[in-house]
Design a protein around this motif. Structure first.
Motif, mmCIF file in Angstrom:
data_model
loop_
_atom_site.group_PDB
_atom_site.id
_atom_site.type_symbol
_atom_site.label_atom_id
_atom_site.label_comp_id
_atom_site.label_asym_id
_atom_site.label_seq_id
_atom_site.Cartn_x
_atom_site.Cartn_y
_atom_site.Cartn_z
ATOM 1 N N GLU A 69 1.534 -22.630 25.476
ATOM 2 C CA GLU A 69 1.550 -21.336 26.162
ATOM 3 C C GLU A 69 2.993 -20.931 26.409
ATOM 4 O O GLU A 69 3.842 -21.748 26.746
ATOM 5 N N ILE A 70 3.256 -19.645 26.236
ATOM 6 C CA ILE A 70 4.637 -19.149 26.265
ATOM 7 C C ILE A 70 5.023 -18.728 27.680
ATOM 8 O O ILE A 70 4.283 -18.016 28.364
ATOM 9 N N ALA A 71 6.201 -19.174 28.107
ATOM 10 C CA ALA A 71 6.743 -18.823 29.420
ATOM 11 C C ALA A 71 8.259 -18.934 29.355
ATOM 12 O O ALA A 71 8.824 -19.507 28.413
ATOM 13 N N ASP A 72 8.936 -18.388 30.360
ATOM 14 C CA ASP A 72 10.378 -18.592 30.486
ATOM 15 C C ASP A 72 10.648 -20.066 30.779
ATOM 16 O O ASP A 72 9.852 -20.747 31.440
ATOM 17 N N THR A 73 11.797 -20.539 30.306
ATOM 18 C CA THR A 73 12.199 -21.910 30.610
ATOM 19 C C THR A 73 13.727 -21.993 30.596
ATOM 20 O O THR A 73 14.402 -20.995 30.311
ATOM 21 N N PHE A 74 14.259 -23.165 30.908
ATOM 22 C CA PHE A 74 15.707 -23.326 31.060
ATOM 23 C C PHE A 74 16.134 -24.637 30.412
ATOM 24 O O PHE A 74 15.588 -25.698 30.721
ATOM 25 N N VAL A 75 17.108 -24.560 29.503
ATOM 26 C CA VAL A 75 17.589 -25.754 28.819
ATOM 27 C C VAL A 75 18.581 -26.482 29.717
ATOM 28 O O VAL A 75 19.608 -25.923 30.111
ATOM 29 N N ARG A 76 18.250 -27.727 30.024
ATOM 30 C CA ARG A 76 19.136 -28.585 30.816
ATOM 31 C C ARG A 76 19.752 -29.611 29.876
ATOM 32 O O ARG A 76 19.027 -30.287 29.138
ATOM 33 N N LEU A 77 21.079 -29.734 29.892
ATOM 34 C CA LEU A 77 21.792 -30.546 28.909
ATOM 35 C C LEU A 77 22.567 -31.676 29.571
ATOM 36 O O LEU A 77 23.749 -31.892 29.293
ATOM 37 N N GLU A 78 21.908 -32.415 30.434
ATOM 38 C CA GLU A 78 22.558 -33.558 31.081
ATOM 39 C C GLU A 78 22.926 -34.594 30.025
ATOM 40 O O GLU A 78 22.120 -34.952 29.174
ATOM 41 N N GLY A 79 24.157 -35.058 30.100
ATOM 42 C CA GLY A 79 24.617 -36.058 29.142
ATOM 43 C C GLY A 79 25.300 -35.480 27.920
ATOM 44 O O GLY A 79 25.932 -36.204 27.156
ATOM 45 N N TRP A 80 25.168 -34.177 27.710
ATOM 46 C CA TRP A 80 25.888 -33.505 26.637
ATOM 47 C C TRP A 80 27.242 -33.033 27.171
ATOM 48 O O TRP A 80 27.439 -32.906 28.378
ATOM 49 N N ASN B 71 20.912 -17.434 19.204
ATOM 50 C CA ASN B 71 22.006 -18.109 19.893
ATOM 51 C C ASN B 71 21.911 -17.849 21.400
ATOM 52 O O ASN B 71 22.183 -16.745 21.871
ATOM 53 N N LEU B 72 21.531 -18.883 22.164
ATOM 54 C CA LEU B 72 21.413 -18.749 23.621
ATOM 55 C C LEU B 72 22.758 -18.669 24.312
ATOM 56 O O LEU B 72 22.869 -18.112 25.404
ATOM 57 N N GLY B 73 23.807 -19.259 23.712
ATOM 58 C CA GLY B 73 25.121 -19.241 24.323
ATOM 59 C C GLY B 73 25.696 -20.638 24.460
ATOM 60 O O GLY B 73 25.170 -21.626 23.942
ATOM 61 N N ARG B 74 26.794 -20.724 25.210
ATOM 62 C CA ARG B 74 27.558 -21.959 25.336
ATOM 63 C C ARG B 74 27.119 -22.770 26.554
ATOM 64 O O ARG B 74 26.681 -22.217 27.560
ATOM 65 N N TYR B 75 27.318 -24.067 26.455
ATOM 66 C CA TYR B 75 27.203 -24.950 27.615
ATOM 67 C C TYR B 75 28.469 -25.786 27.702
ATOM 68 O O TYR B 75 29.203 -25.951 26.722
ATOM 69 N N TRP B 76 28.739 -26.314 28.895
ATOM 70 C CA TRP B 76 29.909 -27.173 29.099
ATOM 71 C C TRP B 76 29.652 -28.007 30.344
ATOM 72 O O TRP B 76 29.332 -27.469 31.402
ATOM 73 N N GLU B 77 29.791 -29.299 30.215
ATOM 74 C CA GLU B 77 29.486 -30.197 31.324
ATOM 75 C C GLU B 77 30.354 -29.920 32.549
ATOM 76 O O GLU B 77 29.966 -30.250 33.679
ATOM 77 N N LYS B 78 31.497 -29.273 32.367
ATOM 78 C CA LYS B 78 32.405 -29.014 33.483
ATOM 79 C C LYS B 78 31.896 -27.911 34.403
ATOM 80 O O LYS B 78 32.446 -27.711 35.482
ATOM 81 N N GLY B 79 30.877 -27.172 33.974
ATOM 82 C CA GLY B 79 30.226 -26.207 34.850
ATOM 83 C C GLY B 79 31.078 -24.984 35.160
ATOM 84 O O GLY B 79 32.124 -24.762 34.567
ATOM 85 N N PRO B 80 30.560 -24.156 36.098
ATOM 86 C CA PRO B 80 29.502 -24.468 37.057
ATOM 87 C C PRO B 80 28.084 -24.418 36.492
ATOM 88 O O PRO B 80 27.183 -25.053 37.019
ATOM 89 N N GLN B 81 27.864 -23.648 35.420
ATOM 90 C CA GLN B 81 26.508 -23.452 34.906
ATOM 91 C C GLN B 81 25.979 -24.742 34.285
ATOM 92 O O GLN B 81 26.641 -25.370 33.460
ATOM 93 N N LYS B 82 24.763 -25.115 34.660
ATOM 94 C CA LYS B 82 24.168 -26.367 34.186
ATOM 95 C C LYS B 82 22.946 -26.162 33.296
ATOM 96 O O LYS B 82 22.468 -27.114 32.681
ATOM 97 N N THR B 83 22.407 -24.962 33.243
ATOM 98 C CA THR B 83 21.238 -24.678 32.403
ATOM 99 C C THR B 83 21.460 -23.383 31.638
ATOM 100 O O THR B 83 22.240 -22.523 32.057
#
Length: 583
Positions: A512-523, A534-546
Motif C-alpha cells: 500500500e502506498i504512503a509517504d515515507t522517509f529514508v533514514r540513512l544511519e551508518g551511511w 532523485n530525492l536529493g543529498r544526504y550527509w551524516e554531518k546533518g542537521p537533516q537525517k532523513t
C-alpha cells in the motif's frame, strides 16, 4: 474578471476593497499529485491567494530547450489554484533567490565568463528575452484580465539587495508588458534605504520583505511610499537550513503575534513560506557571506505546513489570527497524507564509480581542469584524471579554488578531501614510477544570493604540486541524470561497503502506498534515487537525517532504490521510517 487595482492605500478587486492573504507554495518543490492537497490546506488556513516563484533553470535546463511538464507544469498549478477559488501571485524570475540553485538562473549562462548578470548587459538580456518569449505567452491566458487567477506579477526579485540598474528593471517591466502582461506589476525588497532605493521603480507598486518588527519595517517603507498599500511580500515565518549547522525553528506564538500586528496595521501579507517542500535532485542553493554554506535537501522552512504537508501548531496559531481579522476560515481541515514505516531495505547490488565511467560519461581531454559549465554540465559531479611524475617527497597538493568538495585519490586510494570552506593542501609522496591522480568534485549547489552569484563548479583554477601546475587532464562530466546504463553486480558481502564511491541498489516491495522517509544511519554522504527520481543529498554531518519520499513516487509491487555513497557505510541497508528527522 477585473484586475487588481491600487486606490490610495488599498487594493481593490471587482469594485470592492480586498486584503491579500497569501502563502507561498513552490510547485517545483512539491510533486504534482500533491498540489491540490497543499492548495486546499492553504485555503483551509484562511488564505485567499497562493504565491509562487518560477525558476528559469527548471524551465530552460539547456539553452533553447524548454520544459513545462510534470514538476515544471506551472500552467497546470496556476489553473488548479484558480479552480480551487484561490488568487495567484507569480514571481517569474529571471532571478528568484529562494535558496534555489543559482537563484533560478540557468548554469549555462556561466559558459560565457564575461557575462554580467542582472543588469543591462546585452549578452545576458538576449537570453532573458528569449526565455520571456516562451514563458510570458504561457502566463497571459491565466491573467485576471483574461479571466484567470493571476492578480499580480513581480519584476525581478529583491533587486535592491544586489544592484541599482533601473534601466534593467525597466527593461524587464517593458518586456512583460510588451508580451501581454497587463495586470498589476510590483517589486519586493528589504526595508532598508539601500534596498528600497536600488530595487524599486517610481511607477511600480513596491512591497517589502521581513520577519519581525513590522511597525519599524513599515515605517521605513512609508518614508519612500507614503500612500501605497502596505504589503509584506515575504513574511519570513521560519528559516532554511545549511549543512553543518543546527536546524532552524521559530515559535508559532511569535509568528502569530507578528502577523496580528501586521493585519492590525491594515497590511496585506504573503507568508514565505506557507509550505516549503523539498529541494529534490541537485536544486538546492547555497549562501556565501563569510564562507560557502550549502543548503540542505529539505526546504521544510519550519513553515505552517510541514515538508510532508502536515498541519503544525504554527498553522493552527496562524489560522486563528486570520479568523480574528475576518478571513474566510472553514471549520474542517483536509486530511493529512498517510505515512508508513516500510522497514529496512538491504542493498543487494553495487556498481563502482571508477570502474563504470564509460556508461555514465563522455570524457574530454584538456590541458587544464575546466569547470562544469565549460563542458556543458550544470549539476552533479565531475572527475578529473591525470598522471603525476615521480619521485616527489612531501609535496603539497593544492586543488586551487575548488567548488565545492573534492575527494582526492592517488593510484585509486583516497588520500584526502578538500572542501571549499576549508581548502587545505594535502601532503603527498609520489613514487619514482609516478602515480594516477583522480579528483572527484561535487557541485553542492550554486550560490543563490548576494555578490558571489557567479559560482562555476568543479576545479576553477587548477591543481598544483607545491607551485607547479599539473597539465594534461582527462575530464569525466557526471551529471547522473540517467543511471539506467549502470551495470550492477551482486554484492559478495552485504555487510561491508566499498571504499571508493559506489552505487548501491536495493528493492522495496510495497503493498500500500504512503509517504515515507529514508533514514540513512551508518551511511556517510551521497544521493538517493527511488524509481529513477532523485530525492536529493544526504550527509551524516546533518542537521537533516532523513529524506522525504512522497507516496506518489512509489508504486505497488517492486520499487528500485539506488544510493550513491561517496565514502562508505557501516551497514549496507537503509530504513524507511514513518516520521521525518530534520535535526
Amino acid at each position: 474578471m477585473a484586475n487588481l487595482e491600487v486606490r490610495g492605500s488599498q487594493f481593490w478587486l471587482n469594485g470592492e476593497p480586498i486584503r491579500i492573504l497569501s502563502g507561498a507554495i513552490h510547485y517545483f518543490r512539491v510533486v504534482p499529485d500533491y498540489w491540490e492537497d497543499r492548495l486546499l490546506k492553504l485555503k483551509a488556513c484562511g488564505f485567499n491567494t497562493v504565491e509562487t516563484y518560477i525558476p528559469w533553470n527548471l524551465h530552460e535546463p539547456e539553452e533553447g530547450k524548454f520544459m513545462f511538464e510534470g514538476l515544471a507544469d506551472v500552467e497546470r498549478f496556476i489553473a488548479l489554484a484558480g479552480e480551487l477559488g484561490l488568487h495567484v501571485i507569480v514571481r517569474p524570475s529571471p532571478y528568484i533567490c529562494a535558496e534555489w540553485e543559482f537563484g533560478g538562473l540557468p548554469a549555462w549562462l556561466l559558459r560565457e565568463p564575461e557575462i554580467q548578470l542582472r543588469c543591462m548587459d546585452e549578452r545576458y538580456l538576449r537570453k532573458v528575452d528569449a526565455y520571456f518569449d516562451v514563458l510570458m505567452p504561457k502566463l497571459v491566458p491565466l491573467l485576471s484580465s483574461n479571466g484567470g487567477p493571476i492578480l499580480a506579477v513581480q519584476i525581478e526579485n529583491e533587486y535592491g539587495s544586489y544592484g541599482n540598474d533601473k534601466n534593467y528593471l525597466t527593461h524587464l517591466k517593458n518586456g512583460m508588458q510588451e508580451r501581454g502582461v497587463d495586470v498589476l506589476l510590483f517589486t519586493s525588497d528589504g526595508p532598508t534605504d539601500q534596498m528600497l532605493q536600488g530595487g524599486t521603480l517610481p511607477d511600480v507598486l513596491a512591497t517589502v520583505n521581513f520577519g519581525s518588527r513590522p511597525e519599524e519595517e513599515f515605517a521605513k517603507f512609508r518614508e519612500y511610499r507614503p500612500e501605497e498599500p502596505l504589503f509584506c511580500m515575504e513574511y519570513w515565518n521560519g528559516w532554511f537550513d545549511h549543512w553543518l549547522k543546527p536546524h532552524h525553528t521559530r515559535d508559532g506564538g511569535d509568528v502569530a503575534d507578528v502577523l496580528d500586528r501586521m493585519l492590525a496595521a491594515g497590511a496585506s501579507v504573503n507568508f514565505y513560506m506557507f509550505h516549503g517542500g523539498t529541494n529534490f535532485g541537485f536544486y538546492n542553493g547555497a549562501n556565501f557571506q563569510d564562507k560557502y554554506e550549502p543548503t540542505v535537501t529539505s526546504y521544510d522552512y519550519d513553515a505552517p505546513l510541514s515538508e510532508c504537508g502536515d498541519v503544525t501548531e504554527k498553522y493552527m496559531a496562524v489560522r486563528e489570527v486570520l479568523r480574528k481579522h475576518g478571513a474566510d476560515v472553514p471549520e474542517a481541515l483536509p486530511e493529512p497524507s498517510r505515512k508508513k514505516r516500510y522497514g529496512k531495505v538491504a542493498m543487494t547490488e553495487a556498481a563502482d564509480l571508477f570502474a563504470n565511467l564509460e556508461p555514465l560519461s563522455a570524457p574530454v581531454r584538456s590541458a587544464s581542469p575546466e569547470p562544469m559549465e565549460k563542458l556543458g554540465q550544470s549539476y552533479g559531479f565531475i572527475l578529473y584524471r591525470t598522471h603525476v611524475t615521480g619521485p616527489r617527497t612531501s609535496q603539497e597538493l593544492h586543488v586551487q579554488d575548488v567548488h565545492d568538495r573534492a575527494q582526492v585519490y592517488l593510484d585509486g586510494r583516497l588520500i584526502g578531501t578538500v572542501e571549499r570552506w576549508d581548502q587545505k593542501p594535502i601532503i603527498v609522496d609520489i613514487p619514482a614510477q609516478g602515480a594516477a591522480l583522480d579528483i572527484l568534485v561535487e557541485n553542492m549547489g550554486r550560490v543563490n544570493y548576494g555578490p558571489r552569484l557567479k559560482d562555476p563548479k568543479g576545479i576553477t583554477e587548477g591543481v598544483r604540486l607545491d607551485n607547479q601546475f599539473q597539465f594534461d587532464w582527462t575530464i569525466y562530466p557526471l551529471p547522473l541524470a540517467d543511471l539506467s546504463a549502470l551495470p550492477f553486480s551482486e554484492l559478495p558481502n552485504r555487510q561491508a561497503a566499498f571504499e571508493n564511491p559506489t552505487f548501491y541498489k536495493g528493492e522495496l516491495v510495497v503493498d500500500e502506498i504512503a509517504d515515507t522517509f529514508v533514514r540513512l544511519e551508518g551511511w556517510t554522504k551521497g544521493v538517493v534515487w527511488i524509481n529513477g527520481f532523485n530525492l536529493g543529498r544526504y550527509w551524516e554531518k546533518g542537521p537533516q537525517k532523513t529524506l522525504y519520499v512522497p507516496g506518489p513516487l512509489l508504486r505497488k509491487g517492486r520499487n528500485e532504490i539506488i544510493v550513491f555513497e561517496l565514502h562508505g557505510a557501516t551497514k549496507l541497508e537503509l530504513e524507511l521510517a514513518e516520521a521525518p528527522d530534520l535535526g
